[in-house]
Write an enzyme that holds these catalytic residues in place. Structure first.
Site, PDB file in Angstrom:
ATOM      1  N   GLN A  11      20.573 -44.667  34.818  1.00  0.00           N
ATOM      2  CA  GLN A  11      21.646 -44.515  34.909  1.00  0.00           C
ATOM      3  C   GLN A  11      21.627 -43.544  33.266  1.00  0.00           C
ATOM      4  OE1 GLN A  11      23.363 -47.897  35.387  1.00  0.00           O
ATOM      5  NE2 GLN A  11      25.402 -46.990  34.677  1.00  0.00           N
ATOM      6  N   GLU A  71      18.113 -47.117  41.816  1.00  0.00           N
ATOM      7  CA  GLU A  71      19.242 -47.727  42.817  1.00  0.00           C
ATOM      8  C   GLU A  71      20.059 -46.741  43.356  1.00  0.00           C
ATOM      9  OE1 GLU A  71      22.484 -50.004  41.761  1.00  0.00           O
ATOM     10  OE2 GLU A  71      21.891 -47.822  40.403  1.00  0.00           O
ATOM     11  N   ASN A 206      23.030 -45.419  20.892  1.00  0.00           N
ATOM     12  CA  ASN A 206      24.156 -45.940  21.254  1.00  0.00           C
ATOM     13  C   ASN A 206      25.577 -46.164  20.344  1.00  0.00           C
ATOM     14  OD1 ASN A 206      24.201 -44.522  23.482  1.00  0.00           O
ATOM     15  ND2 ASN A 206      24.057 -46.494  24.685  1.00  0.00           N
ATOM     16  N   ASN A 228      28.196 -39.296  25.854  1.00  0.00           N
ATOM     17  CA  ASN A 228      27.388 -38.192  26.297  1.00  0.00           C
ATOM     18  C   ASN A 228      28.185 -37.200  26.361  1.00  0.00           C
ATOM     19  OD1 ASN A 228      26.577 -40.496  27.738  1.00  0.00           O
ATOM     20  ND2 ASN A 228      27.435 -40.234  29.679  1.00  0.00           N
ATOM     21  N   GLU A 254       8.173 -24.131  20.254  1.00  0.00           N
ATOM     22  CA  GLU A 254       8.317 -23.955  18.717  1.00  0.00           C
ATOM     23  C   GLU A 254       8.494 -24.780  18.279  1.00  0.00           C
ATOM     24  OE1 GLU A 254      10.433 -20.622  17.289  1.00  0.00           O
ATOM     25  OE2 GLU A 254       9.474 -19.122  18.850  1.00  0.00           O
TER      26      GLU A 254
END
Length: 453
Positions: A11, A71, A206, A228, A254
Site C-alpha cells: 500500500q 490484495e 511518516n 506522498n 553515482e
C-alpha cells in the site's frame, strides 16, 4: 538510454507511486492518458524522459514501472483512478489475499504465488530497455507486503540482474505513530534483507513528514496525500538529472559511489527545501544559501533522526531550477565552516552536488508553493543508527516474551530467522559506532579514548 524501472510494492509503495507518477507527468507535459500534446512534443525532443517512460507506436507514453500488492483494493484504486489509462493493465498486479502485516506471509506463503508474474513483467520491461541502469523500489518496512514481499522481490532481482543498482525508498515506522503492533518484527526482518540486497536505502518516516507538513505548510491534519506529494518532490529531485539536462548531472550509480563508504552503511537520510506554502513563499527570498542551510536543519529531515547526534560521512545535494555552480560552491563552503554540522574526519570533502535547470513543478491545488529553485539532500550520517536502535529495543521487548511469533512460524518461518536478523542489526549498530570513531578525535561517548590526546 539509461532506463530506470520503478517497482511499487504494498500500500505505501503504491500510494507514493501514485504521487510520483502524477508529478512526473506534470513535469514532462504528459496527459493522464499518456499522450503528449503537440505543442509539448517539440519541446520533448531531448528524449531524456525516456529513462522513465517508454513511447509506443501510437505516441503514448507508458511509465516503466510495476505496481504490486497482495490484495486488490489499493491496486484497484489505480485501475479506476485519474491515471488509469497511463499504465499498461499488466503493470498493475494484485493478489487475492493480503499479507496481514505478516512478513512471513509476504515472503513465503502468499508472496511466492505472485512473485513469478511480477518478475515476468519486470523482465518484459527490462527487455524493452536499451541500457537498463537499475531499479527504484518503493515500499514500507512495517507492513507485511512491503517488508516480506519487497524483500523477496529484491532477493530475486539480485539473482536475475546482479550488477544493476537498486535504490530503495523505505517508509520506516515512526517512533510515536504506529500502524501495526508487529512493526518491529517486520522492520528488523526486512532490514536484514535490505542490508544485503539494496545498494542505497533512503529512509522516510511518516511522523517526520507529518511534522514538516504541520510546521512548514500549516496543514493542521495532514493526509497521506499531503505526505506522498512531499515524498514525490524528493524522488523527483533525485531523478531529475536522469529525466532533464543540467550543469552537473547525477546518475543512479553515482549516488552509490558517492554516498556509500562501506557496503553495509547504505541507509540515507533525506531532506528537501524549501517546503513553504504559497502564502509564505510570496514574502520570502529563497536564495541558494538559504535553501542549503534549511536542507541541513534537523527539523527538515524526512526521518525522525537528529543528524547533530552523529557525523556526516557524505552528502549529495541536488539543486534544481535557477541555480549556478558559483552559488552552490559558496553555500557549501559556508556549511563546512559551521560547527554544528560535523563530518567524519576520514572524509574531508564529503559533498557531491548536482544541478538541474528544470525548476520544481508543483501539483495544481497542492500545498507547496511554486518556487524558482529547490534542493534535495541525501546524506549518509552515523545518526541514522538511532533509528535502528529504537526499532531493536521494541523488537527485544516483544521477542523476549516471544509475543506474536507463532503467526510467523505458522507461515513457514523458523524462529532462528528472528535471532539471525536481530544479530545482523546489532552488528549494523556496531558498524555505525565504529565508523564514527575510526580516527584520532574519538567520539563523545568514548571518554577513555579521548583522554589520550
Amino acid at each position: 538510454m539509461r532506463e530506470v524501472i520503478s517497482i511499487h510494492v504494498g500500500q505505501a509503495g503504491i500510494q507514493v507511486g501514485n504521487a510520483c507518477w502524477e508529478l512526473f507527468c506534470l513535469e514532462h507535459g504528459i496527459q493522464p492518458d499518456g499522450q503528449m500534446p503537440p505543442d509539448q512534443a517539440g519541446r520533448a525532443n531531448d528524449d531524456a524522459f525516456n529513462t522513465f517512460f517508454s513511447e509506443t507506436g501510437a505516441g503514448k507514453h507508458v511509465p516503466r514501472c510495476v505496481f504490486v500488492d497482495l490484495e486488490p483494493t489499493v491496486v484497484d484504486e489505480v485501475r479506476t483512478g485519474t491515471y488509469r489509462q497511463l499504465f499498461h493493465p499488466e503493470q498493475l498486479i494484485s493478489g487475492k489475499e493480503d499479507a496481514a502485516n505478516n512478513f512471513a506471509r509476504g515472503h513465503y506463503t502468499i508472496g511466492k504465488e505472485v512473485i513469478d508474474v511480477c518478475l515476468d513483467r519486470i523482465r518484459k520491461l527490462a527487455d524493452n530497455c536499451t541500457g537498463l541502469q537499475g531499479f527504484l523500489m518503493f515500499s514500507a518496512v512495517g507492513g507485511g507486503t512491503g517488508s516480506g514481499f519487497g524483500c523477496l522481490m529484491l532477493e530475486r532481482l539480485s539473482v536475475d540482474y546482479g550488477k544493476k543498482s537498486k535504490l530503495n525508498f523505505c517508509c520506516w515506522p515512526s517512533p510515536q505513530v504506529s500502524t501495526a503492533v508487529v512493526e518491529p518484527y517486520n522492520s528488523v526482518l526486512s532490514t536484514h534483507s535490505l542490508l544485503e540486497h539494496t545498494d542505497v536505502a533512503i529512509m522516510l518516516d511518516n511522523e517526520a513528514i507529518y511534522d514538516i507538513c504541520k510546521k512548514n505548510l500549516d496543514i493542521e491534519r495532514p493526509t497521506y496525500t499531503n505526505l506522498n506529494r512531499l515524498i514525490a518532490q524528493v524522488i523527483s529531485s533525485l531523478t531529475a538529472s536522469l529525466r532533464f539536462d543540467g550543469a552537473l548531472n547525477v546518475d543512479v550509480t553515482e549516488f552509490q559511489t558517492n554516498l556509500v563508504p562501506y557496503p553495509r552503511i547504505h541507509f540515507m537520510l533525506s531532506s528537501y527545501a524549501p517546503v513553504v506554502s504559497a502564502e509564505k513563499a510570496y514574502h520570502e527570498q529563497l536564495s541558494v544559501s538559504e535553501i542549503t542551510n534549511s536542507a541541513f536543519e534537523p527539523a527538515n529531515m524526512m526521518a525522525k533522526c537528529d543528524p547533530r547526534h552523529g557525523k556526516y560521512m557524505a552528502c549529495c545535494l541536488m539543486y534544481r531550477g535557477d541555480v549556478v555552480p558559483k552559488d552552490v560552491n559558496a553555500a557549501v563552503a559556508t556549511i563546512k565552516t559551521k560547527r554544528t554540522i560535523q563530518f567524519v574526519d576520514w572524509c574531508p570533502t564529503g559533498f557531491k552536488c548536482g544541478i538541474n535547470y528544470q525548476p520544481p513543478t508543483v501539483v495544481p491545488g497542492g500545498d507547496l508553493a511554486k518556487v524558482m529553485r529547490a534542493v534535495c539532500m541525501i546524506s549518509n550520517s552515523t545518526a541514522i543508527a538511532e533509528v535502528f536502535s529504537r526499532m531493536d529495543q521494541k523488537f527485544d521487548l516483544m521477542y523476549a516474551k516471544r509475543a506474536f511469533v507463532h503467526w510467523y512460524v505458522g507461515e513457514g518461518m523458523e524462529e532462528g530467522e528472528f535471532s539471525e536478523a536481530r544479530e545482523d542489526l546489532a552488528a549494523l549498530e556496531k558498524d555505525y559506532e565504529e565508523v564514527g570513531i575510526e580516527t584520532n578525535d574519538g567520539e563523545g561517548e568514548d571518554e577513555g579514548y579521548e583522554a589520550d590526546y
